[in-house]
Design a protein around this motif. Structure first.
Motif, PDB file in Angstrom:
ATOM      1  N   MET A 226       5.043  -2.920  11.094  1.00 44.66           N
ATOM      2  CA  MET A 226       3.847  -2.732  10.276  1.00 44.66           C
ATOM      3  C   MET A 226       4.184  -2.755   8.786  1.00 44.66           C
ATOM      4  O   MET A 226       3.430  -3.321   7.981  1.00 44.66           O
ATOM      5  CB  MET A 226       3.138  -1.434  10.665  1.00 44.66           C
ATOM      6  CG  MET A 226       2.348  -1.528  11.953  1.00 44.66           C
ATOM      7  SD  MET A 226       1.215  -0.139  12.232  1.00 44.66           S
ATOM      8  CE  MET A 226       2.388   1.153  12.633  1.00 44.66           C
TER       9      MET A 226
ATOM     10  N   GLU B 152       4.734  -6.282   7.804  1.00 45.54           N
ATOM     11  CA  GLU B 152       3.452  -6.942   7.564  1.00 45.54           C
ATOM     12  C   GLU B 152       2.854  -6.509   6.233  1.00 45.54           C
ATOM     13  O   GLU B 152       2.306  -7.333   5.483  1.00 45.54           O
ATOM     14  CB  GLU B 152       2.477  -6.609   8.695  1.00 45.54           C
ATOM     15  CG  GLU B 152       2.824  -7.238  10.025  1.00 45.54           C
ATOM     16  CD  GLU B 152       1.842  -6.846  11.115  1.00 45.54           C
ATOM     17  OE1 GLU B 152       1.764  -7.571  12.120  1.00 45.54           O
ATOM     18  OE2 GLU B 152       1.156  -5.822  10.954  1.00 45.54           O
ATOM     19  N   LEU B 153       2.948  -5.222   5.936  1.00 43.62           N
ATOM     20  CA  LEU B 153       2.381  -4.695   4.693  1.00 43.62           C
ATOM     21  C   LEU B 153       3.018  -5.364   3.484  1.00 43.62           C
ATOM     22  O   LEU B 153       2.311  -5.831   2.574  1.00 43.62           O
ATOM     23  CB  LEU B 153       2.602  -3.180   4.641  1.00 43.62           C
ATOM     24  CG  LEU B 153       2.210  -2.485   3.334  1.00 43.62           C
ATOM     25  CD1 LEU B 153       0.714  -2.612   3.077  1.00 43.62           C
ATOM     26  CD2 LEU B 153       2.631  -1.011   3.374  1.00 43.62           C
TER      27      LEU B 153
ATOM     28  N   GLU C 146      -7.553   0.090   5.860  1.00 39.95           N
ATOM     29  CA  GLU C 146      -6.787  -1.159   5.972  1.00 39.95           C
ATOM     30  C   GLU C 146      -7.662  -2.362   5.657  1.00 39.95           C
ATOM     31  O   GLU C 146      -7.216  -3.324   5.017  1.00 39.95           O
ATOM     32  CB  GLU C 146      -6.198  -1.273   7.373  1.00 39.95           C
ATOM     33  CG  GLU C 146      -5.051  -2.269   7.471  1.00 39.95           C
ATOM     34  CD  GLU C 146      -5.385  -3.477   8.328  1.00 39.95           C
ATOM     35  OE1 GLU C 146      -4.545  -4.398   8.409  1.00 39.95           O
ATOM     36  OE2 GLU C 146      -6.476  -3.499   8.913  1.00 39.95           O
TER      37      GLU C 146
ATOM     38  N   LEU D 240      -0.571  -4.074  12.191  1.00 41.93           N
ATOM     39  CA  LEU D 240      -1.284  -3.173  11.283  1.00 41.93           C
ATOM     40  C   LEU D 240      -2.788  -3.262  11.498  1.00 41.93           C
ATOM     41  O   LEU D 240      -3.499  -2.264  11.385  1.00 41.93           O
ATOM     42  CB  LEU D 240      -0.925  -3.506   9.835  1.00 41.93           C
ATOM     43  CG  LEU D 240      -1.329  -2.494   8.753  1.00 41.93           C
ATOM     44  CD1 LEU D 240      -0.799  -1.108   9.082  1.00 41.93           C
ATOM     45  CD2 LEU D 240      -0.821  -2.947   7.396  1.00 41.93           C
TER      46      LEU D 240
ATOM     47  N   CYS E 206       6.459   0.752  13.771  1.00 40.07           N
ATOM     48  CA  CYS E 206       6.351   1.195  12.379  1.00 40.07           C
ATOM     49  C   CYS E 206       7.063   0.228  11.436  1.00 40.07           C
ATOM     50  O   CYS E 206       6.548  -0.118  10.368  1.00 40.07           O
ATOM     51  CB  CYS E 206       6.923   2.600  12.222  1.00 40.07           C
ATOM     52  SG  CYS E 206       5.915   3.907  12.957  1.00 40.07           S
TER      53      CYS E 206
ATOM     54  N   SER F  73      -3.297  -8.939   8.754  1.00 39.54           N
ATOM     55  CA  SER F  73      -1.998  -8.493   8.249  1.00 39.54           C
ATOM     56  C   SER F  73      -0.887  -9.464   8.648  1.00 39.54           C
ATOM     57  O   SER F  73       0.131  -9.572   7.958  1.00 39.54           O
ATOM     58  CB  SER F  73      -1.680  -7.087   8.765  1.00 39.54           C
ATOM     59  OG  SER F  73      -1.626  -7.054  10.178  1.00 39.54           O
TER      60      SER F  73
ATOM     61  N   PHE G 150       0.357   3.379   2.076  1.00 39.78           N
ATOM     62  CA  PHE G 150       0.308   2.931   3.462  1.00 39.78           C
ATOM     63  C   PHE G 150       1.638   3.126   4.176  1.00 39.78           C
ATOM     64  O   PHE G 150       1.663   3.412   5.378  1.00 39.78           O
ATOM     65  CB  PHE G 150      -0.135   1.464   3.525  1.00 39.78           C
ATOM     66  CG  PHE G 150      -1.617   1.289   3.514  1.00 39.78           C
ATOM     67  CD1 PHE G 150      -2.333   1.226   4.701  1.00 39.78           C
ATOM     68  CD2 PHE G 150      -2.311   1.215   2.322  1.00 39.78           C
ATOM     69  CE1 PHE G 150      -3.706   1.092   4.694  1.00 39.78           C
ATOM     70  CE2 PHE G 150      -3.684   1.075   2.301  1.00 39.78           C
ATOM     71  CZ  PHE G 150      -4.391   1.015   3.495  1.00 39.78           C
TER      72      PHE G 150
ATOM     73  N   ILE H  76       2.161   5.247   7.566  1.00 39.19           N
ATOM     74  CA  ILE H  76       2.817   4.684   8.753  1.00 39.19           C
ATOM     75  C   ILE H  76       3.942   5.593   9.234  1.00 39.19           C
ATOM     76  O   ILE H  76       4.061   5.894  10.430  1.00 39.19           O
ATOM     77  CB  ILE H  76       3.343   3.270   8.452  1.00 39.19           C
ATOM     78  CG1 ILE H  76       2.165   2.298   8.271  1.00 39.19           C
ATOM     79  CG2 ILE H  76       4.275   2.787   9.553  1.00 39.19           C
ATOM     80  CD1 ILE H  76       2.565   0.957   7.705  1.00 39.19           C
TER      81      ILE H  76
ATOM     82  N   ASP I   2      -4.216   0.337  12.903  1.00 38.55           N
ATOM     83  CA  ASP I   2      -4.697   1.076  11.734  1.00 38.55           C
ATOM     84  C   ASP I   2      -5.479   2.318  12.142  1.00 38.55           C
ATOM     85  O   ASP I   2      -5.346   3.392  11.537  1.00 38.55           O
ATOM     86  CB  ASP I   2      -5.538   0.172  10.827  1.00 38.55           C
ATOM     87  CG  ASP I   2      -6.616  -0.605  11.586  1.00 38.55           C
ATOM     88  OD1 ASP I   2      -6.788  -0.371  12.793  1.00 38.55           O
ATOM     89  OD2 ASP I   2      -7.272  -1.458  10.954  1.00 38.55           O
TER      90      ASP I   2
END
Length: 263
Positions: free
Chosen positions: A46, A49-50, A213, A236, A43, A225, A109, A113, A240
């Motif tokens: 991710m 990355e986001l 995504e 991600l 998590c 990502s 997002f 997550i 997703d």
């Protein structure tokens, strides 16, 4: 006849997928603290990355918000619910103080997550190894069957402006694969054939997470990502669908009658 280029990424995808499957199965099998740490790590990465997509790679906010997310997921498991639940939304709101643009995308997002990660942990802790494997298999079969069917059959595109490679044939094949998983699990459980319908709905939720995504990446003008996983992009990109399915199950789980600790 399909050209070899359509299968050019298959080897990298298979090797990476094998490594992820081994790590994931070990974490799911061991459960407890090991699985909690694994989910918290995923998590956090991710969200890293986001933020990297929203702000650009190398920004300090990426690792700061990723770290906060991982800690929040882990802490929410061990604190009483009244104290743990606010932590699941805190990282999403914290981004408002650190980001100057794309705040709605980040908030949406990140909340997805966090809630999905919490749902996965709760499913493993409360229902056992077997039911978490049901969720994982539905998502994996949806993706794998859809991948091969879409490239072998082809046909009309599902949403060409957002995901040019996805076809209706692959999408429908994913539903059929999920239904098969649900049927197999229904045979030895007390849930009955309704599990087939739930599995198809969860497959759809998985695909919705995937498309959400993909739509975000298209809006931001990025292909993946991150480049963490050869042939798959980032975490991600890979999880997703799992996010969509886990959130769906977290929402509708109370309406299902399933047996805990399925062996």
């Amino acid at each position: 006849m399909k050209s070899p280029e359509q299968w050019s990424d298959l080897r990298a995808r298979m090797l990476s997928a094998s490594a992820m499957i081994l790590i994931g199965l070990l974490g799911i099998w061991l459960g407890g603290v090991v699985f909690h740490l694994l989910v918290a790590l995923i998590c956090g990465m991710m969200v890293w990355e986001l933020v990297g997509m929203l702000r650009g790679p190398g920004k300090a906010e990426s690792w700061q918000l990723g770290l906060v997310t991982g800690v929040a997921v882990l802490a929410s498991v061990y604190l009483p619910g009244g104290f743990g639940l606010p932590l699941l939304l805190a990282p999403a709101l914290l981004g408002f103080a650190l980001l100057s643009a794309n705040r709605t995308l980040y908030m949406s997002f990140t909340a997805l997550i966090l809630l999905a990660g919490f749902g996965l942990i709760q499913l493993r802790d409360d229902m056992g190894f077997g039911w978490l494997m049901w969720l994982v298999l539905v998502v994996v079969v949806t993706d794998v069957v859809g991948y091969f069917a879409g490239r072998a059959i082809g046909g009309p595109k599902f949403w060409p402006k957002v995901s040019p490679k996805k076809t209706w044939s692959g999408t429908a094949a994913g539903w059929i694969g999920a239904a098969a998983v649900g049927f197999l699990f229904s045979i030895n459980t007390g849930v009955g054939l309704q599990l087939v319908g739930v599995s198809v709905a969860m497959s759809m939720a998985s695909q919705m997470g995937d498309m959400a995504e993909s739509g975000m990446k298209r809006r931001l003008g990025v292909k993946d990502s991150s480049n963490l996983i050869p042939g798959h992009g980032g975490l991600l990109d890979r999880f997703d669908g799992m996010l969509g399915a886990a959130l769906f199950l977290l929402i509708i789980g109370r309406f299902l009658t399933i047996t805990p600790a399925l062996s």
